[in-house]
Scaffold this motif. Structure first.
Motif, PDB file in Angstrom:
ATOM      1  N   ASP A 236       0.834  -1.201   0.000  1.00 33.67           N
ATOM      2  CA  ASP A 236       0.000   0.000   0.000  1.00 33.67           C
ATOM      3  C   ASP A 236       0.873   1.258   0.000  1.00 33.67           C
ATOM      4  O   ASP A 236       1.800   1.378   0.806  1.00 33.67           O
ATOM      5  CB  ASP A 236      -0.906   0.008   1.242  1.00 33.67           C
ATOM      6  N   PRO A 237       0.588   2.226  -0.891  1.00 39.36           N
ATOM      7  CA  PRO A 237       1.442   3.418  -0.985  1.00 39.36           C
ATOM      8  C   PRO A 237       1.437   4.278   0.274  1.00 39.36           C
ATOM      9  O   PRO A 237       2.454   4.904   0.596  1.00 39.36           O
ATOM     10  CB  PRO A 237       0.873   4.173  -2.189  1.00 39.36           C
ATOM     11  N   THR A 238       0.309   4.330   0.979  1.00 35.11           N
ATOM     12  CA  THR A 238       0.257   5.105   2.221  1.00 35.11           C
ATOM     13  C   THR A 238       1.211   4.520   3.257  1.00 35.11           C
ATOM     14  O   THR A 238       1.977   5.240   3.910  1.00 35.11           O
ATOM     15  CB  THR A 238      -1.173   5.127   2.786  1.00 35.11           C
ATOM     16  N   ILE A 239       1.157   3.212   3.402  1.00 31.64           N
ATOM     17  CA  ILE A 239       2.039   2.547   4.365  1.00 31.64           C
ATOM     18  C   ILE A 239       3.490   2.661   3.920  1.00 31.64           C
ATOM     19  O   ILE A 239       4.388   2.907   4.741  1.00 31.64           O
ATOM     20  CB  ILE A 239       1.608   1.083   4.533  1.00 31.64           C
ATOM     21  N   ALA A 240       3.738   2.526   2.630  1.00 30.93           N
ATOM     22  CA  ALA A 240       5.104   2.663   2.116  1.00 30.93           C
ATOM     23  C   ALA A 240       5.663   4.052   2.396  1.00 30.93           C
ATOM     24  O   ALA A 240       6.846   4.200   2.757  1.00 30.93           O
ATOM     25  CB  ALA A 240       5.122   2.379   0.618  1.00 30.93           C
ATOM     26  N   ALA A 241       4.821   5.079   2.251  1.00 28.03           N
ATOM     27  CA  ALA A 241       5.274   6.449   2.495  1.00 28.03           C
ATOM     28  C   ALA A 241       5.626   6.659   3.967  1.00 28.03           C
ATOM     29  O   ALA A 241       6.636   7.302   4.301  1.00 28.03           O
ATOM     30  CB  ALA A 241       4.197   7.441   2.060  1.00 28.03           C
ATOM     31  N   ILE A 242       4.805   6.118   4.859  1.00 31.51           N
ATOM     32  CA  ILE A 242       5.090   6.232   6.297  1.00 31.51           C
ATOM     33  C   ILE A 242       6.379   5.486   6.635  1.00 31.51           C
ATOM     34  O   ILE A 242       7.206   5.967   7.419  1.00 31.51           O
ATOM     35  CB  ILE A 242       3.905   5.687   7.124  1.00 31.51           C
ATOM     36  N   ALA A 243       6.546   4.320   6.031  1.00 31.88           N
ATOM     37  CA  ALA A 243       7.770   3.542   6.259  1.00 31.88           C
ATOM     38  C   ALA A 243       9.003   4.334   5.842  1.00 31.88           C
ATOM     39  O   ALA A 243      10.027   4.350   6.547  1.00 31.88           O
ATOM     40  CB  ALA A 243       7.693   2.219   5.502  1.00 31.88           C
TER      41      ALA A 243
ATOM     42  N   ILE B 185       3.033  -1.520  10.037  1.00 37.54           N
ATOM     43  CA  ILE B 185       1.732  -2.126  10.306  1.00 37.54           C
ATOM     44  C   ILE B 185       1.704  -2.778  11.690  1.00 37.54           C
ATOM     45  O   ILE B 185       0.725  -2.637  12.434  1.00 37.54           O
ATOM     46  CB  ILE B 185       1.381  -3.152   9.212  1.00 37.54           C
ATOM     47  N   ILE B 186       2.767  -3.478  12.046  1.00 39.54           N
ATOM     48  CA  ILE B 186       2.797  -4.102  13.372  1.00 39.54           C
ATOM     49  C   ILE B 186       2.754  -3.039  14.458  1.00 39.54           C
ATOM     50  O   ILE B 186       2.061  -3.190  15.473  1.00 39.54           O
ATOM     51  CB  ILE B 186       4.046  -4.999  13.512  1.00 39.54           C
ATOM     52  N   ARG B 187       3.466  -1.938  14.235  1.00 43.59           N
ATOM     53  CA  ARG B 187       3.436  -0.849  15.214  1.00 43.59           C
ATOM     54  C   ARG B 187       2.032  -0.249  15.325  1.00 43.59           C
ATOM     55  O   ARG B 187       1.570   0.080  16.421  1.00 43.59           O
ATOM     56  CB  ARG B 187       4.448   0.226  14.792  1.00 43.59           C
ATOM     57  N   TRP B 188       1.341  -0.131  14.204  1.00 43.43           N
ATOM     58  CA  TRP B 188      -0.058   0.349  14.206  1.00 43.43           C
ATOM     59  C   TRP B 188      -0.920  -0.552  15.076  1.00 43.43           C
ATOM     60  O   TRP B 188      -1.705  -0.069  15.901  1.00 43.43           O
ATOM     61  CB  TRP B 188      -0.562   0.396  12.771  1.00 43.43           C
ATOM     62  N   HIS B 189      -0.773  -1.858  14.912  1.00 42.13           N
ATOM     63  CA  HIS B 189      -1.524  -2.804  15.739  1.00 42.13           C
ATOM     64  C   HIS B 189      -1.236  -2.582  17.220  1.00 42.13           C
ATOM     65  O   HIS B 189      -2.158  -2.526  18.046  1.00 42.13           O
ATOM     66  CB  HIS B 189      -1.137  -4.242  15.381  1.00 42.13           C
ATOM     67  N   LEU B 190       0.035  -2.497  17.557  1.00 45.04           N
ATOM     68  CA  LEU B 190       0.413  -2.359  18.957  1.00 45.04           C
ATOM     69  C   LEU B 190      -0.164  -1.082  19.562  1.00 45.04           C
ATOM     70  O   LEU B 190      -0.649  -1.082  20.701  1.00 45.04           O
ATOM     71  CB  LEU B 190       1.932  -2.379  19.094  1.00 45.04           C
TER      72      LEU B 190
ATOM     73  N   ASN C 127       3.102   8.650  14.847  1.00 45.68           N
ATOM     74  CA  ASN C 127       2.414   9.796  15.448  1.00 45.68           C
ATOM     75  C   ASN C 127       0.919   9.697  15.145  1.00 45.68           C
ATOM     76  O   ASN C 127       0.461   8.806  14.411  1.00 45.68           O
ATOM     77  CB  ASN C 127       3.027  11.122  14.987  1.00 45.68           C
ATOM     78  N   SER C 128       0.139  10.595  15.709  1.00 48.63           N
ATOM     79  CA  SER C 128      -1.322  10.500  15.567  1.00 48.63           C
ATOM     80  C   SER C 128      -1.764  10.604  14.110  1.00 48.63           C
ATOM     81  O   SER C 128      -2.703   9.919  13.678  1.00 48.63           O
ATOM     82  CB  SER C 128      -2.004  11.582  16.406  1.00 48.63           C
ATOM     83  N   ASP C 129      -1.090  11.450  13.333  1.00 45.12           N
ATOM     84  CA  ASP C 129      -1.452  11.574  11.915  1.00 45.12           C
ATOM     85  C   ASP C 129      -1.179  10.279  11.162  1.00 45.12           C
ATOM     86  O   ASP C 129      -1.987   9.844  10.333  1.00 45.12           O
ATOM     87  CB  ASP C 129      -0.663  12.720  11.262  1.00 45.12           C
ATOM     88  N   GLN C 130      -0.056   9.660  11.449  1.00 46.01           N
ATOM     89  CA  GLN C 130       0.287   8.404  10.792  1.00 46.01           C
ATOM     90  C   GLN C 130      -0.682   7.289  11.196  1.00 46.01           C
ATOM     91  O   GLN C 130      -1.106   6.482  10.356  1.00 46.01           O
ATOM     92  CB  GLN C 130       1.729   8.017  11.131  1.00 46.01           C
ATOM     93  N   MET C 131      -1.056   7.261  12.464  1.00 48.25           N
ATOM     94  CA  MET C 131      -2.048   6.281  12.922  1.00 48.25           C
ATOM     95  C   MET C 131      -3.362   6.455  12.178  1.00 48.25           C
ATOM     96  O   MET C 131      -3.984   5.480  11.718  1.00 48.25           O
ATOM     97  CB  MET C 131      -2.278   6.418  14.425  1.00 48.25           C
ATOM     98  N   GLN C 132      -3.788   7.696  12.018  1.00 49.57           N
ATOM     99  CA  GLN C 132      -5.054   7.966  11.337  1.00 49.57           C
ATOM    100  C   GLN C 132      -4.986   7.590   9.858  1.00 49.57           C
ATOM    101  O   GLN C 132      -5.956   7.077   9.292  1.00 49.57           O
ATOM    102  CB  GLN C 132      -5.430   9.439  11.502  1.00 49.57           C
ATOM    103  N   LEU C 133      -3.841   7.828   9.238  1.00 52.23           N
ATOM    104  CA  LEU C 133      -3.681   7.475   7.826  1.00 52.23           C
ATOM    105  C   LEU C 133      -3.804   5.969   7.619  1.00 52.23           C
ATOM    106  O   LEU C 133      -4.444   5.511   6.672  1.00 52.23           O
ATOM    107  CB  LEU C 133      -2.328   7.968   7.314  1.00 52.23           C
ATOM    108  N   VAL C 134      -3.190   5.199   8.500  1.00 52.75           N
ATOM    109  CA  VAL C 134      -3.286   3.745   8.376  1.00 52.75           C
ATOM    110  C   VAL C 134      -4.716   3.284   8.663  1.00 52.75           C
ATOM    111  O   VAL C 134      -5.277   2.463   7.928  1.00 52.75           O
ATOM    112  CB  VAL C 134      -2.288   3.034   9.308  1.00 52.75           C
ATOM    113  N   SER C 135      -5.314   3.823   9.703  1.00 55.38           N
ATOM    114  CA  SER C 135      -6.682   3.425  10.054  1.00 55.38           C
ATOM    115  C   SER C 135      -7.682   3.784   8.956  1.00 55.38           C
ATOM    116  O   SER C 135      -8.693   3.095   8.782  1.00 55.38           O
ATOM    117  CB  SER C 135      -7.102   4.081  11.369  1.00 55.38           C
TER     118      SER C 135
END
Length: 285
Positions: free
Chosen positions: A205-212, A223-228, A256-264
């Protein structure tokens, strides 16, 4: 015996029966028994202290072998297994548990789960009652369920008077299950995610790739960090040593909160596995 949480670097959560489970574990779905032994050995060497298997995976023997060969004390490793659909029912559950323990080569299990509700069979309440008996015998530390919906959980709690400690469900960015997670939180049920990486589909996913890229991490680590950070217990699977280690290296950074929201925001309610309301494979067995 009680899992000794201080023996691991992985944070743990307290379940509703007072026991603890590591927040990050290692799954062995679709891993043959001989490969499972090697993969679990690698995972234990990397620092994992929670291993998730199931009777239907046909690799409990390999898992048990790896734990015994690890040199770790039994109470340093949290073991989960699951009862398959064809074995549901009071007496058959007791027999199936004996088989699982013989395959593992263990005399104690930390967590035993009903693998699927199989509502068409209408046996999951009796199955859970049998699990309560196994727990009363001191042979299992905690009992829970897998792939249960809110309706299944409500009935189970109402008819047995006991709340499962945990519900292991399909959960990844494309299927974040916020309503079910909220129900779990309200009732003190831990949420555990299977297919946490979307069986690999989420990694592209490009959103996840960008955060990475922003964090200097891999998509899997993001993604694992998002789960945690959502509060999930998570059990990624791999048989590749480098990825096993990579998936464990998730405790030195945060989203951060923005990154969490983007993944969610990637949640589209898309399942990779079957619908828990109708899945009944195994009833014919």
């Amino acid at each position: 015996m009680t899992y000794r949480s201080e023996a691991s670097a992985v944070p743990s959560i307290v379940l509703n029966d007072g026991s603890v489970i590591p927040r990050l574990g290692f799954g062995v779905f679709q891993v043959p028994s001989d490969e499972a032994s090697a993969a679990v050995s690698t995972a234990l060497e990397a620092g994992y202290r929670s291993i998730d298997t199931a009777a239907v995976y046909a690799n409990e023997a390999g898992v048990g072998e790896a734990v015994r060969k690890s040199g770790l004390d039994r109470d340093e490793v949290y073991l989960t297994s699951k009862l398959w659909n064809s074995e549901q029912g009071y007496d058959s559950t007791l027999r199936a548990f004996d088989t699982t323990m013989a395959e593992l080569g263990m005399d104690y299990l930390d967590l035993y789960l009903i693998h699927w509700p199989v509502a068409a069979a209408d046996r999951y309440v009796d199955t859970f009652r049998a699990m309560r008996e196994i727990k009363a015998q001191g042979r299992v530390g905690s009992i829970g369920v897998s792939n249960f919906t809110r309706e299944h959980l409500e009935r189970l709690i109402a008819e047995t008077g006991e709340t499962p400690v945990l519900n292991q469900v399909e959960l990844h960015p494309s299927l974040a299950q916020p309503e079910l997670r909220a129900f779990h939180a309200e009732h003190g049920i831990a949420t555990e995610a299977w297919a946490p990486l979307g069986q690999g589909s989420e990694l592209k996913d490009p959103t996840i790739a960008a955060i990475a890229t922003e964090l200097g991490r891999t998509p899997a680590q993001v993604i694992i960090r998002w789960h945690l950070q959502l509060g999930n217990v998570v059990i990624p699977k791999s048989v590749t040593p480098s990825r096993i280690a990579e998936n464990f290296d998730v405790f030195s950074f945060e989203l951060n909160s923005d990154q969490m929201q983007l993944v969610s925001a990637l949640d589209i309610g898309s399942r990779l596995g079957p619908d828990p309301a109708t899945f009944s494979v195994g009833l014919e067995a």
